[in-house]
Design a protein around this motif. Structure first.
Motif, PDB file in Angstrom:
ATOM      1  N   PRO A 136      -3.740  -2.888  12.923  1.00 32.80           N
ATOM      2  CA  PRO A 136      -3.125  -2.052  11.882  1.00 32.80           C
ATOM      3  C   PRO A 136      -1.606  -2.147  11.909  1.00 32.80           C
ATOM      4  N   GLY A 137      -1.048  -2.360  10.725  1.00 33.14           N
ATOM      5  CA  GLY A 137       0.397  -2.463  10.608  1.00 33.14           C
ATOM      6  C   GLY A 137       0.945  -3.862  10.708  1.00 33.14           C
ATOM      7  N   THR A 138       0.118  -4.836  11.096  1.00 28.24           N
ATOM      8  CA  THR A 138       0.581  -6.222  11.179  1.00 28.24           C
ATOM      9  C   THR A 138       0.458  -6.884   9.808  1.00 28.24           C
ATOM     10  N   PRO A 139       1.234  -7.961   9.556  1.00 29.24           N
ATOM     11  CA  PRO A 139       1.192  -8.611   8.242  1.00 29.24           C
ATOM     12  C   PRO A 139      -0.197  -9.105   7.838  1.00 29.24           C
ATOM     13  N   ARG A 140      -1.027  -9.478   8.820  1.00 31.53           N
ATOM     14  CA  ARG A 140      -2.341 -10.035   8.482  1.00 31.53           C
ATOM     15  C   ARG A 140      -3.468  -8.998   8.468  1.00 31.53           C
ATOM     16  N   GLU A 141      -3.137  -7.748   8.649  1.00 27.53           N
ATOM     17  CA  GLU A 141      -4.169  -6.718   8.607  1.00 27.53           C
ATOM     18  C   GLU A 141      -5.010  -6.782   7.326  1.00 27.53           C
ATOM     19  N   PRO A 142      -4.406  -7.022   6.123  1.00 26.24           N
ATOM     20  CA  PRO A 142      -5.208  -7.019   4.891  1.00 26.24           C
ATOM     21  C   PRO A 142      -6.274  -8.112   4.819  1.00 26.24           C
ATOM     22  N   VAL A 143      -6.123  -9.180   5.611  1.00 24.24           N
ATOM     23  CA  VAL A 143      -7.109 -10.265   5.536  1.00 24.24           C
ATOM     24  C   VAL A 143      -8.086 -10.230   6.711  1.00 24.24           C
ATOM     25  N   ASP A 144      -8.150  -9.109   7.388  1.00 28.56           N
ATOM     26  CA  ASP A 144      -9.135  -8.958   8.459  1.00 28.56           C
ATOM     27  C   ASP A 144     -10.486  -8.632   7.829  1.00 28.56           C
ATOM     28  N   HIS A 145     -11.285  -9.674   7.599  1.00 28.72           N
ATOM     29  CA  HIS A 145     -12.646  -9.496   7.089  1.00 28.72           C
ATOM     30  C   HIS A 145     -13.650  -9.694   8.224  1.00 28.72           C
ATOM     31  N   HIS A 146     -13.174  -9.532   9.435  1.00 34.41           N
ATOM     32  CA  HIS A 146     -13.972  -9.651  10.648  1.00 34.41           C
ATOM     33  C   HIS A 146     -14.442  -8.260  11.073  1.00 34.41           C
ATOM     34  N   GLU A 147     -13.516  -7.452  11.572  1.00 36.97           N
ATOM     35  CA  GLU A 147     -13.892  -6.079  11.937  1.00 36.97           C
ATOM     36  C   GLU A 147     -14.314  -5.294  10.697  1.00 36.97           C
ATOM     37  N   ARG A 148     -13.583  -5.452   9.594  1.00 43.02           N
ATOM     38  CA  ARG A 148     -13.898  -4.660   8.398  1.00 43.02           C
ATOM     39  C   ARG A 148     -15.304  -4.965   7.888  1.00 43.02           C
ATOM     40  N   TYR A 149     -15.663  -6.247   7.867  1.00 39.65           N
ATOM     41  CA  TYR A 149     -17.011  -6.611   7.400  1.00 39.65           C
ATOM     42  C   TYR A 149     -18.076  -6.001   8.307  1.00 39.65           C
ATOM     43  N   LEU A 150     -17.934  -6.176   9.605  1.00 45.98           N
ATOM     44  CA  LEU A 150     -18.959  -5.681  10.527  1.00 45.98           C
ATOM     45  C   LEU A 150     -19.049  -4.161  10.498  1.00 45.98           C
ATOM     46  N   ARG A 151     -17.907  -3.486  10.453  1.00 41.99           N
ATOM     47  CA  ARG A 151     -17.927  -2.023  10.403  1.00 41.99           C
ATOM     48  C   ARG A 151     -18.621  -1.545   9.127  1.00 41.99           C
TER      49      ARG A 151
END
Length: 218
Positions: free
Chosen positions: A147-162
């Motif tokens: 959270p807060g890093t430039p690449r947070e919006p493209v995290d479809h790893h944790e977000r997908y699994l959650r």
């Protein structure tokens, strides 16, 4: 009796996600003497993709209003469906038997490995609830997606699994452990971040040990 299902999905035989999931499993088993343990490596022994017969089984379950996994086999009728069920049944039995599901899942191309997605597809059915189970995901990412890093919006790893665990399994008891910046070992542009990589790995291993020792179970 407690039961841990341990999955690994990294294409690397020696990987950060495997190291992290192995540490959790080692400590958990020591903390639960006599508990059951099932291991499956979906990278070394890939699960086949779903096919037409799998979709027919899902449609029949919806039509007949069957949501209890104990009743799934009742809709399996055709030779093709029986062939599909022969793949599904052992995978599903392992999942249903587990109190804790530990998944080693590196980030590949902003998401999860295809081998893990194949397993997920085979063991997921309409209106299926796994309430009461706990999931632990041991992840590794080449960069940082916190959270807060430039690449947070493209995290479809944790977000997908959650989202998947909550939306399909109705499970919100999910813990993510991430070893970040692993590419600092091989990418000259990230080499200045190697101390951060080491700190992330060490913290993830420590958290895995604490979770496992404290009894990560329903």
């Amino acid at each position: 009796m407690s039961h841990l299902l341990h999955l690994d999905s990294s294409a690397r035989s020696a990987s950060f996600s495997r190291e992290l999931s192995a540490r959790f499993a080692e400590v958990w088993r020591a903390a639960h003497p006599g508990a059951e343990y099932t291991y499956r490596d979906v990278a070394a022994a890939p699960v086949p993709p779903i096919g037409q017969a799998w979709t027919e089984i899902c449609d029949a379950l919806l039509t007949e209003g069957i949501t209890d996994p104990a009743g799934y086999a009742s809709v399996v009728k055709t030779p093709e469906q029986r062939e599909a069920w022969a793949v599904i049944e052992p995978l599903l039995a392992e999942l249903l038997a587990a109190d804790v599901v530990l998944i080693g899942a590196p980030m590949y191309n902003f998401s999860i490995p295809a081998t893990l997605k194949l397993w997920i597809d085979q063991v997921t059915f309409p209106k299926m609830s796994l309430v009461g189970k706990a999931f632990v995901v041991a992840g590794a990412r080449g960069g940082t997606y916190l959270p807060g890093t430039p690449r947070e919006p493209v995290d479809h790893h944790e977000r997908y699994l959650r989202d998947f665990f909550a939306g399909h399994y109705d499970v919100r008891d999910v813990t993510f452990l991430h070893s970040e910046l692993t590419n600092a070992l091989v990418d000259p542009r990230l080499s200045p971040r190697d101390p951060d990589r080491i700190a992330s790995r060490d913290q993830a291993l420590l958290t895995a040990e604490k979770l496992a020792a404290n009894g990560r179970e329903s």
